[in-house]
Design a protein around this motif. Structure first.
Motif: not given
Length: 188
Positions: A144-157
């Motif tokens: 997550t290049p912009d960090g986990l807190g801003r990650s849309k992919l992390a949210e989906v996963l």
């Protein structure tokens, strides 16, 4: 045979309702018969050695810790216990150039059981670029290049529908590396 493990607690808080002080976690692990107990940060990372009869069963060690935490603190906490050898293998198998990104850009989610790609078939990786994920051995690597807190992919996963029936807990790369170091101190 003595083995060094890391206990990874999921969803505890530094303060507030689900608070598990690391000093008390160290005592609890010692009371369970483990030795050389150390914690890392305040977010539920503990390292210990054991030669208990169930030492080869990470699930049994995790279940015993979960029961002890609930008895001591009055609430349930999901725990994963992983050997130092497993943690090192996961770090070594990282499909991303781990030396390049900052620790907040690369994460590993450890899971209670193996995952197959079909579980994530509904996720279109191209839709989340430059964020990326790859599956490993009971682990998911997330860049997550912009960090986990801003990650849309992390949210989906992290959607419950994708992870139904599985316990998972995420650590940033700095913590991944530190836990490998801590579980290998004093080993050849």
């Amino acid at each position: 045979m003595t083995t060094t493990y890391a206990a990874l607690l999921r969803g505890i808080e530094v303060s507030g309702h689900r608070r598990v002080p690391m000093a008390e976690l160290r005592v609890l692990l010692s009371e369970l018969g483990h030795r050389d107990v150390r914690t890392y940060l305040q977010s539920g990372n503990a390292v210990f050695t054991t030669d208990a009869s169930d030492a080869s069963d990470e699930d049994a060690l995790a279940a015993a810790l979960e029961q002890a935490i609930e008895a001591r603190f009055g609430f349930a906490v999901d725990c994963l216990v992983r050997s130092g050898a497993y943690l090192k293998a996961v770090a070594d198998a990282c499909p991303f150039p781990a030396a390049e990104p900052a620790g907040k850009q690369l994460h590993v989610t450890y899971f209670s059981q193996p995952l197959t790609p079909d579980r994530f078939a509904s996720v279109d990786p191209a839709a989340y670029l430059p964020e990326e994920f790859r599956l490993g051995d009971r682990a998911l690597y997330l860049y997550t290049p912009d960090g986990l807190g801003r990650s849309k992919l992390a949210e989906v996963l992290a959607r419950p529908a994708l992870l139904k029936g599985i316990t998972g807990t995420t650590r940033n790369w700095n913590t991944v590396v530190k836990l490998v170091e801590m579980t290998h101190q004093g080993t050849p």
